[in-house]
Design a protein around this motif. Structure first.
Motif, PDB file in Angstrom:
ATOM      1  N   THR A 239       6.030   4.328 -12.023  1.00  0.00           N
ATOM      2  CA  THR A 239       4.833   5.019 -12.481  1.00  0.00           C
ATOM      3  C   THR A 239       4.547   4.575 -13.903  1.00  0.00           C
ATOM      4  N   VAL A 240       3.322   4.129 -14.159  1.00  0.00           N
ATOM      5  CA  VAL A 240       2.920   3.640 -15.474  1.00  0.00           C
ATOM      6  C   VAL A 240       1.938   4.635 -16.089  1.00  0.00           C
ATOM      7  N   VAL A 241       2.254   5.067 -17.312  1.00  0.00           N
ATOM      8  CA  VAL A 241       1.392   5.983 -18.066  1.00  0.00           C
ATOM      9  C   VAL A 241       0.781   5.169 -19.206  1.00  0.00           C
ATOM     10  N   SER A 310      -3.384   7.042  -9.256  1.00  0.00           N
ATOM     11  CA  SER A 310      -3.932   6.172  -8.222  1.00  0.00           C
ATOM     12  C   SER A 310      -3.008   4.969  -8.069  1.00  0.00           C
ATOM     13  N   PRO A 311      -3.002   4.346  -6.882  1.00  0.00           N
ATOM     14  CA  PRO A 311      -2.210   3.115  -6.709  1.00  0.00           C
ATOM     15  C   PRO A 311      -2.895   1.954  -7.420  1.00  0.00           C
ATOM     16  N   VAL A 337       2.241  -0.275  -8.354  1.00  0.00           N
ATOM     17  CA  VAL A 337       2.710   0.818  -9.194  1.00  0.00           C
ATOM     18  C   VAL A 337       1.827   2.026  -8.919  1.00  0.00           C
ATOM     19  N   THR A 338       2.266   3.183  -9.414  1.00  0.00           N
ATOM     20  CA  THR A 338       1.411   4.358  -9.488  1.00  0.00           C
ATOM     21  C   THR A 338       0.922   4.460 -10.921  1.00  0.00           C
TER      22      THR A 338
END
Length: 361
Positions: A239-241, A310-311, A337-338
């Motif tokens: 997961t990327v923020v 989102s994907p 990634v998400t």
């Protein structure tokens, strides 16, 4: 927010080896109760107390320590916001103030490949005005803890990479790793432990910038772009923020006063470094307070409803300047990634303050 009554028990006798040892999948060290906890390792570069250095890593650590929904099992530090050993010293000091018993391992003090010199001149606040330095007057300077890994790039950070790799591979499917600094330590864990990407329950990273005015790259991906690409391409559930989302968060003077009113040992220790950082951020960035980049990565694990996702498929630029630019790919290219697209700032703050506020007698 989910209502879950949990009782934290004494963890003073836990050592680094205890944490890295395999565990019964049904057991949760340090807690009793019926709710599942997030077992967490945080790789970070905390700057609390260093003039001009961001303090949001410290807020993320505080939330992970205070929340009854998180079992923080390991902290590793990496060069970024501050040198790795300085970050380790800061984490040690914070945990002493909070009476938190969590192993801390100092990791990589330089990127895998990139020359850290240009970034260090910025991050070490060369040329910072005396007026701004004075905001930290009276705050003890952090002392480095341990020795960061030096020498050849392939040797950098192996203590932290080993700690992360052992924890994840000894507890397959159970550990979430949060990366809120440059991703050097996590990349080395991916490269050193072939099962790491398969065994990790998830990796959450703060990094990447798509369309932030004046910021084509963020510090975490820009400081070590090779590490960022290694982690993104690892195949781990990621997961990327991105910076685009975290700059929509805000901690203001009103929130500072709310932190002050809590009056606990943890809130009081945070106040010491949050207050000068808020003033510095407001003065130098022209905003009402400061952004909560790293706090978001932990808060969303506790309360997923505060974000939308989102994907996406991403790559990190390594072959053109500036290195570290993250790109969304289409047509089946790139790495899945998400992506965290938005955040409810009020909800984020509520997760933080709810965890830090002691229960009423």
């Amino acid at each position: 927010m989910a209502d879950c009554c949990l009782l934290r028990t004494d963890r003073d006798d836990r050592t680094r080896d205890d944490v890295l040892r395999p565990r019964d999948p049904g057991a949760r060290s340090g807690y009793r109760g019926g709710c599942a906890l997030t077992r967490l390792a945080i790789d970070c570069d905390p700057g609390n107390g260093v003039p001009g250095a961001n303090i949001d890593d410290g807020l993320a650590l505080a939330l992970a320590v205070a929340s009854p929904h998180v079992d923080l099992e390991l902290v590793t530090t990496v060069a970024g916001n501050v040198p790795a050993a300085v970050g380790g010293g800061i984490a040690h000091r914070l945990f002493q103030q909070w009476d938190a018993q969590v192993p801390i391992v100092v990791g990589a003090n330089r990127p895998l490949v990139a020359d850290p010199g240009p970034w260090r001149r910025v991050l070490d606040r060369v040329g910072m005005s005396e007026e701004h330095r004075a905001l930290w007057a009276g705050i003890p300077r952090p002392k480095p803890a341990g020795e960061p890994s030096e020498g050849a790039p392939e040797d950098a950070g192996l203590a932290a990479a080993d700690a992360l790799g052992r924890l994840v591979t000894c507890n397959p499917g159970q550990i979430v790793v949060v990366g809120i600094g440059p991703l050097t330590n996590i990349a080395l864990a991916v490269e050193t432990y072939p099962r790491f990407a398969r065994d990790v329950a998830g990796i959450v990273v703060m990094g990447g910038a798509f369309a932030v005015a004046g910021r084509p790259i963020d510090t975490n991906f820009g400081y070590d772009p090779q590490a960022a690409q290694t982690v993104i391409a690892s195949g781990a559930p990621l997961t990327v923020v991105p910076l685009d989302t975290t700059v929509t968060t805000m901690f203001t003077a009103a929130d500072l006063e709310r932190l002050r009113r809590i009056g606990s040992a943890m809130s009081s220790s945070l106040m010491q470094t949050v207050e000068p950082w808020l003033r510095y951020s407001a003065q130098t960035r022209g905003i009402r307070g400061f952004w909560l980049h790293d706090l978001l990565t932990v808060a969303m694990l506790i309360e997923p409803s505060i974000v939308t996702t989102s994907p996406a498929r991403l790559t990190v630029s390594l072959d053109s300047e500036p290195h570290g630019v993250v790109r969304r790919e289409t047509g089946g290219t790139g790495n899945p990634v998400t992506l965290v697209e938005s955040v409810d700032n009020a909800g984020l703050l509520e997760v933080f303050f709810e965890a830090l506020t002691p229960p009423r007698a």
